[in-house]
Design a protein around this motif. Structure first.
Motif, PDB file in Angstrom:
ATOM      1  N   MET A 147       0.843  -1.171   0.000  1.00 42.90           N
ATOM      2  CA  MET A 147       0.000   0.000   0.000  1.00 42.90           C
ATOM      3  C   MET A 147       0.899   1.248   0.000  1.00 42.90           C
ATOM      4  O   MET A 147       1.926   1.256   0.659  1.00 42.90           O
ATOM      5  N   PRO A 148       0.467   2.282  -0.678  1.00 45.06           N
ATOM      6  CA  PRO A 148       1.292   3.495  -0.702  1.00 45.06           C
ATOM      7  C   PRO A 148       1.360   4.165   0.670  1.00 45.06           C
ATOM      8  O   PRO A 148       0.397   4.137   1.435  1.00 45.06           O
ATOM      9  N   SER A 149       2.499   4.775   0.936  1.00 47.83           N
ATOM     10  CA  SER A 149       2.670   5.511   2.196  1.00 47.83           C
ATOM     11  C   SER A 149       2.275   6.975   2.014  1.00 47.83           C
ATOM     12  O   SER A 149       2.432   7.773   2.918  1.00 47.83           O
ATOM     13  N   PHE A 150       1.766   7.333   0.840  1.00 49.26           N
ATOM     14  CA  PHE A 150       1.369   8.701   0.534  1.00 49.26           C
ATOM     15  C   PHE A 150      -0.134   8.746   0.247  1.00 49.26           C
ATOM     16  O   PHE A 150      -0.780   7.718   0.079  1.00 49.26           O
ATOM     17  N   ASN A 151      -0.675   9.948   0.206  1.00 47.54           N
ATOM     18  CA  ASN A 151      -2.092  10.139  -0.105  1.00 47.54           C
ATOM     19  C   ASN A 151      -2.319   9.999  -1.606  1.00 47.54           C
ATOM     20  O   ASN A 151      -1.421  10.277  -2.406  1.00 47.54           O
ATOM     21  N   VAL A 152      -3.529   9.621  -1.981  1.00 48.78           N
ATOM     22  CA  VAL A 152      -3.913   9.511  -3.382  1.00 48.78           C
ATOM     23  C   VAL A 152      -5.203  10.300  -3.582  1.00 48.78           C
ATOM     24  O   VAL A 152      -6.166  10.123  -2.835  1.00 48.78           O
ATOM     25  N   MET A 153      -5.186  11.178  -4.595  1.00 44.05           N
ATOM     26  CA  MET A 153      -6.351  12.005  -4.917  1.00 44.05           C
ATOM     27  C   MET A 153      -6.779  11.726  -6.355  1.00 44.05           C
ATOM     28  O   MET A 153      -5.948  11.756  -7.268  1.00 44.05           O
ATOM     29  N   VAL A 154      -8.067  11.455  -6.547  1.00 44.98           N
ATOM     30  CA  VAL A 154      -8.633  11.241  -7.878  1.00 44.98           C
ATOM     31  C   VAL A 154      -9.626  12.371  -8.126  1.00 44.98           C
ATOM     32  O   VAL A 154     -10.614  12.498  -7.398  1.00 44.98           O
ATOM     33  N   ASN A 155      -9.335  13.203  -9.115  1.00 41.64           N
ATOM     34  CA  ASN A 155     -10.195  14.355  -9.426  1.00 41.64           C
ATOM     35  C   ASN A 155     -10.504  15.187  -8.182  1.00 41.64           C
ATOM     36  O   ASN A 155     -11.627  15.628  -7.976  1.00 41.64           O
ATOM     37  N   GLY A 156      -9.517  15.361  -7.316  1.00 43.16           N
ATOM     38  CA  GLY A 156      -9.680  16.163  -6.117  1.00 43.16           C
ATOM     39  C   GLY A 156     -10.287  15.443  -4.929  1.00 43.16           C
ATOM     40  O   GLY A 156     -10.447  16.024  -3.864  1.00 43.16           O
ATOM     41  N   GLN A 157     -10.608  14.179  -5.093  1.00 43.28           N
ATOM     42  CA  GLN A 157     -11.222  13.391  -4.024  1.00 43.28           C
ATOM     43  C   GLN A 157     -10.195  12.413  -3.451  1.00 43.28           C
ATOM     44  O   GLN A 157      -9.573  11.664  -4.199  1.00 43.28           O
ATOM     45  N   GLN A 158     -10.031  12.421  -2.133  1.00 44.25           N
ATOM     46  CA  GLN A 158      -9.059  11.526  -1.512  1.00 44.25           C
ATOM     47  C   GLN A 158      -9.553  10.083  -1.541  1.00 44.25           C
ATOM     48  O   GLN A 158     -10.725   9.808  -1.273  1.00 44.25           O
ATOM     49  N   VAL A 159      -8.659   9.182  -1.857  1.00 48.66           N
ATOM     50  CA  VAL A 159      -8.962   7.752  -1.883  1.00 48.66           C
ATOM     51  C   VAL A 159      -8.711   7.184  -0.490  1.00 48.66           C
ATOM     52  O   VAL A 159      -7.622   7.337   0.054  1.00 48.66           O
ATOM     53  N   ALA A 160      -9.715   6.544   0.057  1.00 54.92           N
ATOM     54  CA  ALA A 160      -9.592   5.886   1.363  1.00 54.92           C
ATOM     55  C   ALA A 160      -9.244   4.417   1.115  1.00 54.92           C
ATOM     56  O   ALA A 160     -10.118   3.563   1.050  1.00 54.92           O
ATOM     57  N   ASN A 161      -7.974   4.164   0.940  1.00 51.27           N
ATOM     58  CA  ASN A 161      -7.517   2.811   0.607  1.00 51.27           C
ATOM     59  C   ASN A 161      -7.957   1.762   1.619  1.00 51.27           C
ATOM     60  O   ASN A 161      -8.256   0.635   1.254  1.00 51.27           O
ATOM     61  N   SER A 162      -7.989   2.129   2.882  1.00 51.39           N
ATOM     62  CA  SER A 162      -8.324   1.148   3.920  1.00 51.39           C
ATOM     63  C   SER A 162      -9.794   0.743   3.879  1.00 51.39           C
ATOM     64  O   SER A 162     -10.178  -0.242   4.489  1.00 51.39           O
ATOM     65  N   ALA A 163     -10.611   1.493   3.136  1.00 52.19           N
ATOM     66  CA  ALA A 163     -12.042   1.185   3.050  1.00 52.19           C
ATOM     67  C   ALA A 163     -12.443   0.686   1.665  1.00 52.19           C
ATOM     68  O   ALA A 163     -13.613   0.600   1.343  1.00 52.19           O
ATOM     69  N   SER A 164     -11.443   0.377   0.849  1.00 50.13           N
ATOM     70  CA  SER A 164     -11.719  -0.059  -0.516  1.00 50.13           C
ATOM     71  C   SER A 164     -11.340  -1.523  -0.708  1.00 50.13           C
ATOM     72  O   SER A 164     -10.233  -1.937  -0.363  1.00 50.13           O
ATOM     73  N   LYS A 165     -12.243  -2.267  -1.288  1.00 48.74           N
ATOM     74  CA  LYS A 165     -11.984  -3.679  -1.583  1.00 48.74           C
ATOM     75  C   LYS A 165     -10.826  -3.822  -2.571  1.00 48.74           C
ATOM     76  O   LYS A 165     -10.093  -4.799  -2.549  1.00 48.74           O
ATOM     77  N   TYR A 166     -10.673  -2.818  -3.451  1.00 47.45           N
ATOM     78  CA  TYR A 166      -9.603  -2.824  -4.461  1.00 47.45           C
ATOM     79  C   TYR A 166      -8.739  -1.587  -4.252  1.00 47.45           C
ATOM     80  O   TYR A 166      -8.970  -0.546  -4.857  1.00 47.45           O
ATOM     81  N   PRO A 167      -7.730  -1.682  -3.402  1.00 45.17           N
ATOM     82  CA  PRO A 167      -6.923  -0.512  -3.072  1.00 45.17           C
ATOM     83  C   PRO A 167      -5.957  -0.122  -4.190  1.00 45.17           C
ATOM     84  O   PRO A 167      -5.567  -0.946  -5.019  1.00 45.17           O
ATOM     85  N   VAL A 168      -5.585   1.150  -4.180  1.00 47.67           N
ATOM     86  CA  VAL A 168      -4.476   1.614  -5.002  1.00 47.67           C
ATOM     87  C   VAL A 168      -3.226   1.024  -4.365  1.00 47.67           C
ATOM     88  O   VAL A 168      -3.117   0.985  -3.137  1.00 47.67           O
ATOM     89  N   VAL A 169      -2.294   0.554  -5.180  1.00 46.04           N
ATOM     90  CA  VAL A 169      -1.072  -0.050  -4.637  1.00 46.04           C
ATOM     91  C   VAL A 169       0.156   0.606  -5.254  1.00 46.04           C
ATOM     92  O   VAL A 169       0.065   1.321  -6.247  1.00 46.04           O
ATOM     93  N   GLU A 170       1.280   0.323  -4.638  1.00 42.88           N
ATOM     94  CA  GLU A 170       2.560   0.815  -5.137  1.00 42.88           C
ATOM     95  C   GLU A 170       3.447  -0.399  -5.398  1.00 42.88           C
ATOM     96  O   GLU A 170       3.551  -1.297  -4.564  1.00 42.88           O
ATOM     97  N   TYR A 171       4.074  -0.414  -6.570  1.00 47.69           N
ATOM     98  CA  TYR A 171       4.971  -1.510  -6.949  1.00 47.69           C
ATOM     99  C   TYR A 171       6.134  -0.892  -7.704  1.00 47.69           C
ATOM    100  O   TYR A 171       5.924  -0.125  -8.654  1.00 47.69           O
ATOM    101  N   ASN A 226     -16.632   6.521  -6.802  1.00 48.13           N
ATOM    102  CA  ASN A 226     -17.315   5.745  -5.773  1.00 48.13           C
ATOM    103  C   ASN A 226     -16.451   4.525  -5.513  1.00 48.13           C
ATOM    104  O   ASN A 226     -16.249   3.714  -6.414  1.00 48.13           O
ATOM    105  N   LEU A 227     -15.934   4.420  -4.316  1.00 48.30           N
ATOM    106  CA  LEU A 227     -15.056   3.291  -4.001  1.00 48.30           C
ATOM    107  C   LEU A 227     -15.845   1.994  -3.933  1.00 48.30           C
ATOM    108  O   LEU A 227     -17.029   1.992  -3.610  1.00 48.30           O
ATOM    109  N   ASP A 228     -15.165   0.923  -4.255  1.00 48.87           N
ATOM    110  CA  ASP A 228     -15.730  -0.410  -4.077  1.00 48.87           C
ATOM    111  C   ASP A 228     -15.559  -0.720  -2.591  1.00 48.87           C
ATOM    112  O   ASP A 228     -14.490  -1.166  -2.163  1.00 48.87           O
TER     113      ASP A 228
END
Length: 136
Positions: free
Chosen positions: A1-25, A66-68
């Protein structure tokens, strides 16, 4: 999981509440190409067993993200797709990509590199103040 914040069109992504999180590789941010993310990024996708996964940029207004909802799997497993991938109708030789397209827990993830995000998919990206911004 990323150690930084993620914003999509100005909306913060709540990775911990998403079934399909944004990841870092390999220091690259990867986005799940779910219906909700592709609508928020104004992308068209299609998948079938004959063709594989197709993603295209389209001239459409971005939707609200809309997060999954759900909890990310305690273990994320990643592999390269065992199906064809096309970006704007061009086949991707994933074996030659420095940042390959991945499948995590049965969802296709795209690396948000300059090549894919900006040149291919027509998105705007930047990293600033410990935040990754992406928008249509």
């Amino acid at each position: 999981m990323p150690s930084f914040n993620v914003m999509v069109n100005g909306q913060q992504v709540a990775n911990s509440a998403s079934k399909y999180p944004v990841v870092e590789y390999k220091d690259i941010t990867y986005f799940p190409m779910t219906w909700n993310y592709t609508q928020a990024l104004a992308l068209d996708t299609k998948w079938d067993s004959e063709t594989g996964f197709v993603i295209r940029k389209i001239d459409r207004k971005a939707a609200k993200l809309n997060l999954d909802n759900g909890i990310p799997a305690s273990r994320l497993y990643a592999k390269q797709p065992d199906f064809n991938v096309f970006v704007n109708d061009n086949w991707v030789d994933n074996s030659k990509e420095e940042y390959p397209i991945l499948v995590l827990n049965d969802v296709t993830y795209f690396p948000m590199t300059w090549k894919y995000a900006v040149e291919e998919l027509g998105l705007t990206i930047k990293f600033e103040n410990n935040t990754f911004y992406i928008s249509k």
